[in-house]
Design a protein around this motif. Structure first.
Motif, PDB file in Angstrom:
ATOM      1  N   LEU A  30       0.814  -1.212   0.000  1.00  0.00           N
ATOM      2  CA  LEU A  30       0.000   0.000   0.000  1.00  0.00           C
ATOM      3  C   LEU A  30       0.853   1.270   0.000  1.00  0.00           C
ATOM      4  N   ASP A  34      -1.314   4.488  -4.697  1.00  0.00           N
ATOM      5  CA  ASP A  34      -2.222   5.546  -4.266  1.00  0.00           C
ATOM      6  C   ASP A  34      -3.652   5.169  -4.631  1.00  0.00           C
ATOM      7  N   ASP A  35      -4.560   5.457  -3.724  1.00  0.00           N
ATOM      8  CA  ASP A  35      -5.982   5.261  -3.959  1.00  0.00           C
ATOM      9  C   ASP A  35      -6.577   6.649  -4.151  1.00  0.00           C
ATOM     10  N   ASN A 109      -0.927   5.785   1.871  1.00  0.00           N
ATOM     11  CA  ASN A 109      -1.961   4.771   1.876  1.00  0.00           C
ATOM     12  C   ASN A 109      -1.643   3.806   3.012  1.00  0.00           C
ATOM     13  N   ASN A 150      -6.476   7.952  -0.356  1.00  0.00           N
ATOM     14  CA  ASN A 150      -5.375   8.661   0.303  1.00  0.00           C
ATOM     15  C   ASN A 150      -4.935   9.902  -0.476  1.00  0.00           C
TER      16      ASN A 150
END
Length: 187
Positions: A30, A34-35, A109, A150
């Protein structure tokens, strides 16, 4: 099979199990993913800043056919255990509902991240003491849900019955490791 080989196979098996469990708990991948989220802002029009801050409960009147809102509090995020930037703003809509808006937001994240409004001050409560970023679950907090991403703009509805009078900061909280990623002072 020799006794020595059996011992080495057993040690290897235990190490493999430990590695798999550690990967599932810490989810290190994670850190490299990147989300991103780009949630549209509320369609109500901002008509000012609340004079009573977070304790204001009287909503602005609707302007004709367009809903309006006032800013109750706004603050820049500061780093906690992870670098965090952006702005946290709490609004009161003309219908009496409240929401938190994160803009220009970015943090690391991580697993099990949540957005809270807490009664702890931003920046930790104890200068230089052990675990100063882990104190946000020690008092009162209002959970707004899991962090949507994030990176990027996002909004969170604040429960109707939430009392914000004693709340002092917005926190991105990692529930798995009991630590703040970043905080914003809303007092």
């Amino acid at each position: 099979m020799s006794r020595k080989r059996a011992i080495w196979l057993s040690i290897g098996g235990v190490l493999l199990v430990v590695l798999v469990v550690a990967m599932l708990v810490f989810q290190p991948w994670l850190l490299f993913v990147d989300d991103e989220v780009d949630e549209a802002d509320d369609d109500s029009r901002v008509v000012g800043t609340a004079s009573a801050g977070l304790t204001q409960t009287e909503a602005p009147s609707a302007d004709g056919s367009q809903a309006t809102r006032v800013e109750l509090a706004s603050a820049e995020f500061i780093d906690a255990e992870h670098g965090t930037t952006g702005t946290a703003t709490i609004y009161l809509r003309s219908d009496g509902s409240r929401f938190l808006r994160l803009t220009d937001f970015e943090t690391s994240n991580g697993p099990d991240l949540h957005v809270w409004i807490t009664d702890r001050r931003s920046g930790g409560d104890c200068e230089g003491c052990f675990d100063s970023w882990g104190i946000y679950d020690d008092g009162e907090h209002v959970g707004l849900g899991e962090l949507k991403g994030n990176v990027g703009a996002q909004s969170y509805e604040i429960p109707e019955d939430a009392d914000l009078a004693d709340m002092r900061s917005v926190v991105v909280w990692c529930d798995r490791f009991n630590v703040a990623f970043g905080t914003a002072d809303i007092t």
